[in-house]
Design a protein around this motif. Structure first.
Motif, PDB file in Angstrom:
ATOM      1  N   GLN A   1      55.948  77.452  10.971  1.00 46.39           N
ATOM      2  CA  GLN A   1      56.017  76.603  12.164  1.00 46.39           C
ATOM      3  C   GLN A   1      55.209  75.329  11.974  1.00 46.39           C
ATOM      4  O   GLN A   1      55.655  74.237  12.354  1.00 46.39           O
ATOM      5  CB  GLN A   1      55.522  77.383  13.381  1.00 46.39           C
ATOM      6  CG  GLN A   1      56.491  78.464  13.848  1.00 46.39           C
ATOM      7  CD  GLN A   1      55.892  79.353  14.928  1.00 46.39           C
ATOM      8  OE1 GLN A   1      54.692  79.645  14.925  1.00 46.39           O
ATOM      9  NE2 GLN A   1      56.724  79.787  15.860  1.00 46.39           N
ATOM     10  N   ASN A   2      54.036  75.453  11.387  1.00 44.91           N
ATOM     11  CA  ASN A   2      53.206  74.267  11.144  1.00 44.91           C
ATOM     12  C   ASN A   2      53.881  73.316  10.158  1.00 44.91           C
ATOM     13  O   ASN A   2      53.836  72.088  10.322  1.00 44.91           O
ATOM     14  CB  ASN A   2      51.831  74.681  10.636  1.00 44.91           C
ATOM     15  CG  ASN A   2      50.978  75.328  11.714  1.00 44.91           C
ATOM     16  OD1 ASN A   2      51.222  75.139  12.914  1.00 44.91           O
ATOM     17  ND2 ASN A   2      49.991  76.104  11.308  1.00 44.91           N
ATOM     18  N   ASN A   3      54.520  73.879   9.127  1.00 42.67           N
ATOM     19  CA  ASN A   3      55.256  73.040   8.182  1.00 42.67           C
ATOM     20  C   ASN A   3      56.410  72.322   8.881  1.00 42.67           C
ATOM     21  O   ASN A   3      56.652  71.133   8.648  1.00 42.67           O
ATOM     22  CB  ASN A   3      55.795  73.880   7.019  1.00 42.67           C
ATOM     23  CG  ASN A   3      54.757  74.137   5.942  1.00 42.67           C
ATOM     24  OD1 ASN A   3      53.895  73.309   5.677  1.00 42.67           O
ATOM     25  ND2 ASN A   3      54.836  75.298   5.314  1.00 42.67           N
TER      26      ASN A   3
ATOM     27  N   THR B   1      56.696  71.500  12.041  1.00 42.41           N
ATOM     28  CA  THR B   1      56.179  70.455  12.931  1.00 42.41           C
ATOM     29  C   THR B   1      55.720  69.238  12.141  1.00 42.41           C
ATOM     30  O   THR B   1      56.047  68.092  12.473  1.00 42.41           O
ATOM     31  CB  THR B   1      55.005  71.010  13.765  1.00 42.41           C
ATOM     32  OG1 THR B   1      55.471  72.101  14.569  1.00 42.41           O
ATOM     33  CG2 THR B   1      54.423  69.934  14.661  1.00 42.41           C
ATOM     34  N   ARG B   2      54.977  69.490  11.069  1.00 45.42           N
ATOM     35  CA  ARG B   2      54.434  68.387  10.271  1.00 45.42           C
ATOM     36  C   ARG B   2      55.535  67.565   9.610  1.00 45.42           C
ATOM     37  O   ARG B   2      55.439  66.341   9.513  1.00 45.42           O
ATOM     38  CB  ARG B   2      53.474  68.934   9.208  1.00 45.42           C
ATOM     39  CG  ARG B   2      52.857  67.877   8.307  1.00 45.42           C
ATOM     40  CD  ARG B   2      51.821  68.498   7.386  1.00 45.42           C
ATOM     41  NE  ARG B   2      52.338  69.636   6.668  1.00 45.42           N
ATOM     42  CZ  ARG B   2      53.074  69.558   5.561  1.00 45.42           C
ATOM     43  NH1 ARG B   2      53.374  68.373   5.057  1.00 45.42           N
ATOM     44  NH2 ARG B   2      53.508  70.655   4.954  1.00 45.42           N
TER      45      ARG B   2
END
Length: 284
Positions: free
Chosen positions: A158-160, A162-163
């Protein structure tokens, strides 16, 4: 103070002897560690400044990084990231480290996905999200669901997403299909575990530091591939495709599994090394 070029040459010799890596691979790793120690210097900067001297603090930082690698820790874990399909993905010990072989899966998938048309895709066992996010960014009109049973891995994915700005991916915690209810897809992709549980390679190299659940799958390495193949037809739209990455010597066995589960137009695509790497079949 040592010159950057001399420091790199000495480190290459030490790493190659300690790890038994091939020189080209060891050279890539040394450059990655050195660039990181130098504040994420670009590859071009490193080449252009090879005769520059390196400060004591930076040299000490590089030595610590090198020691971690010589003790077996993967470079991707040391740096916290790995390049995949031209983008940097954060990785942790909770995820599989993305590998160049898996770019074949992305390429094959993109060949089946329209450029400017709604298309529904499922990525099973997304890990760091590398496959799902790469597809999403190349096909912004597509809608991707990415699942993993590991909550920590999903956080990384999820962080990947978003980034990197992959707004067309939805992440779901699920043991393969278990949380998908009645959803259906035009394409299902997966890089599942496919190493035999007693394979000695699991105790060697980078594999020692990666989650076993993302690597090993039963006595012959095909348990999860069988499970995915048997269930996927229920979630595929008519004429939909299932494609799975597998080991370099498993293509015939995976094709037979798909044949037994009544898929059609079964074919295997080779990776850049010429090994059968992705096998796919179509629902009627």
């Amino acid at each position: 103070m040592a010159k950057i070029r001399n420091l790199a040459a000495c480190a290459l010799n030490r790493l190659q002897k300690e790890s038994q890596l091939e020189i080209p691979e060891a050279r890539i790793e040394i450059r990655a560690l050195l660039r990181h120690a130098l504040g994420d210097a670009s590859p071009a900067w490193l080449i252009a400044h090879g005769e520059d001297t390196i400060g004591e603090e930076t040299r000490h930082h590089f030595e610590l990084l090198l020691q971690r690698r010589m003790q077996g820790e993967p470079v991707a874990h040391i740096l916290g990231q790995r390049e995949f399909y031209g983008r940097e993905f954060a990785v942790t010990p909770d995820t599989l480290i993305p590998r160049p072989d898996t770019e074949t899966l992305v390429e094959v998938a993109l060949g089946k996905i329209p450029q400017a048309k709604e298309f529904h895709i499922l990525d099973l066992g997304t890990g760091s999200g590398a496959v799902a996010i790469s597809i999403a960014l190349e096909r912004p009109h597509a809608s991707i669901v990415a699942v993993d049973r590991s909550h920590p891995a999903l956080v990384v994915a999820q962080n990947n997403g978003t980034r990197l700005g992959a707004n067309n991916v939805r992440f779901i915690e699920s043991d393969w299909f278990s949380a998908l209810n009645n959803q259906s897809f035009d394409l299902i992709v997966s890089n599942p575990p496919y190493i035999a549980q007693d394979d000695i390679h699991l105790q060697q190299g980078d594999l020692r530091f990666e989650p076993l659940s993302a690597l090993a799958s039963g006595a012959d390495g095909l348990a999860d591939i069988r499970r995915i193949s048997a269930s996927a037809r229920r979630y595929l739209n008519p004429q939909g495709w299932l494609m799975m990455e597998h080991g370099y010597n498993q293509a015939d066995k995976v094709a037979e599994i798909l044949h037994q589960d009544q898929y059609h137009n079964i074919m295997t695509i080779a990776d850049l090394a010429g090994h059968g790497r992705v096998t796919m079949g179509q629902k009627d």
